[in-house]
Structure formats: structure tokens, C-alpha cells
Design an enzyme around this catalytic site. Sequence first.
Site, PDB file in Angstrom:
ATOM      1  CB  SER A 153     -86.741 -58.384 -22.848  1.00 15.05           C
ATOM      2  OG  SER A 153     -85.337 -58.762 -23.445  1.00 15.05           O
ATOM      3  CD  GLU A 154     -82.266 -59.351 -19.146  1.00 16.04           C
ATOM      4  OE1 GLU A 154     -81.444 -59.133 -19.688  1.00 16.04           O
ATOM      5  OE2 GLU A 154     -83.285 -58.581 -18.978  1.00 16.04           O
ATOM      6  CB  VAL A 155     -88.803 -59.979 -15.586  1.00 18.85           C
ATOM      7  CG1 VAL A 155     -87.772 -59.550 -14.733  1.00 18.85           C
ATOM      8  CG2 VAL A 155     -89.305 -58.712 -16.521  1.00 18.85           C
TER       9      VAL A 155
END
Length: 277
Positions: A153-155
Site C-alpha cells: 500500500s506504500e504508493v
Amino acid sequence: MNHEPLAINYSLLTFHYSLMYTTIETEQHYHIATIWLNRPEVRNALNDTMISELIQAFEILGADDTVRVITLRGRGKVFCAGADLKWMKATSTSGYEESLEENRQLARCFQAVYNTPKPTIAVVHGAAMGGANGLLAACDFSYAADDTLFAFSEVRLGLVPATIAPYIVKRIGETKAKELILTGRQFHAKEAAQAGLINQVLQEMELESKVAELIQELLQGGPKSIAASKQLLHYIAATKLETSIPYTVEAIAKARSSAEGQEGMQAFFEKRKPSWI
């Protein structure tokens, strides 16, 4: 749902080392060590303390001759929800140099898991988000319950999954990594298994039986042979073919002439079990 492992009759004694740590627990049944992520109140989210303790635990257990297999698990409802939100908020205003050191430590954590000379098995349930996938991808084997959710989920936070990326790409390849990392979408255990992120997805009762079966198979191999084989595979994967050949020649010569190699071959010829079983 109870995600504690099924009892395996390795020994009547269980050794607990949890007093050494505040965010994880370690225990040992016979030759099998387990590292528990132990922050269930925050879904076992990673913070700086847990990262440091994981490094220490993997290094200590990796150097312990009484340990032959290490499993990694999470207490409570999920394996690991990724980075701790309070920790992220506290460090969100960090300068470049401070952030650099924090992420060096996180990279060291994944390296400690990956470079452990003992076979490592991640047993995943509930959810594996963000950095949790670095932990399971750095392990030699990863198995998940069929209801587990995954995500990079980083982006969606304006970040990049930088320190976990080498292990993810090793596991699933560049094309699938792009699909999952650039979208940041959630995906189920079945897709994680199809991609190669985990070895197999199983129902809860089957999961524990599979892990127990794998452990028994791993205990059939010579401990030093397994450690040398892991090192060999890591070297070959990171080296050109021409460069790796001399290394492989030397590796088998060392194994054949070692005490463990001699014992293994002698046991085979004498039709008996080797001393490490």
C-alpha cells in the site's frame, strides 16, 4: 479463529525467551524456534523497537547450534499490518539523514531474516500489509491461511516499498511486482500463491499440518549442509554463471570432506540414519 500452532511432540519442554523482548516473543520446542510478532493490540505493526528486536532474535537463533528451523508468526488476528501508524506519524517530519538511518535499520532487518543460516518459515494469517511482505518474502518458505489479505500500500501514501522490493522481486519477478506495487491494491492469499509470494495457501487446520510436515522434512538434512546450501543458492542467484562455477566446485569439495558430509555418506552406505536425525 485460533491461530496458535498445533502441538507437535518434539519435546516435553518449551523454552521461552520472551523476557528479552518487548515487541516479540521467542520460544524453542526441541530444535524448532519460533519468533512471534507480539503487538496484537496494533495488529503486530512494525516500529523501531520491533525491527531492532527482530534483527537480534534472528541473529541469536541463527547462531544457536541447538536451533535447526525458525518459524515466524504473529500473535492475535493478523500476521502483521505493516508499519505502526504512530511511529509513521512521529517520523513523518524526520529529516533526510534521520530517515536514512531508520531505513538502513529496516533493510538490516530483512537482511537478517534472509541471511539466517537456518531454514525459515513464515506462517501468515489475517493480513500481511506493506513491510510484512518483506518479512515473509525474506523467509525461505511462506504459507498462508486462505482468508489472508495482502497489499503493497506504500504508493497510496506517497511512499515507495524500497527496502522490501529486492525480496519481492526475487519472489515474484518484475512484471507481477509492478502490477501489485504500482496499484497498491489488496489481493487475496490465492493470488499471492499464484504469484509465488507464498508457497501455498491452505485452510487453517491444513496449514499447521503442512508446516509440521515441512519441518520434519527439513530435519532430515544435515544442519551444516542446509546452511551451506542456502549460502550457495544466494550466491548463484546474485552471480553470473561463469563466476559461480568455481564457487560451486569448491562448495561440494568442502561438503564432501567435512565431518557432516563423511557421516552422511557413511550412514547411506551402512543403511542407517545419520547422526543428526
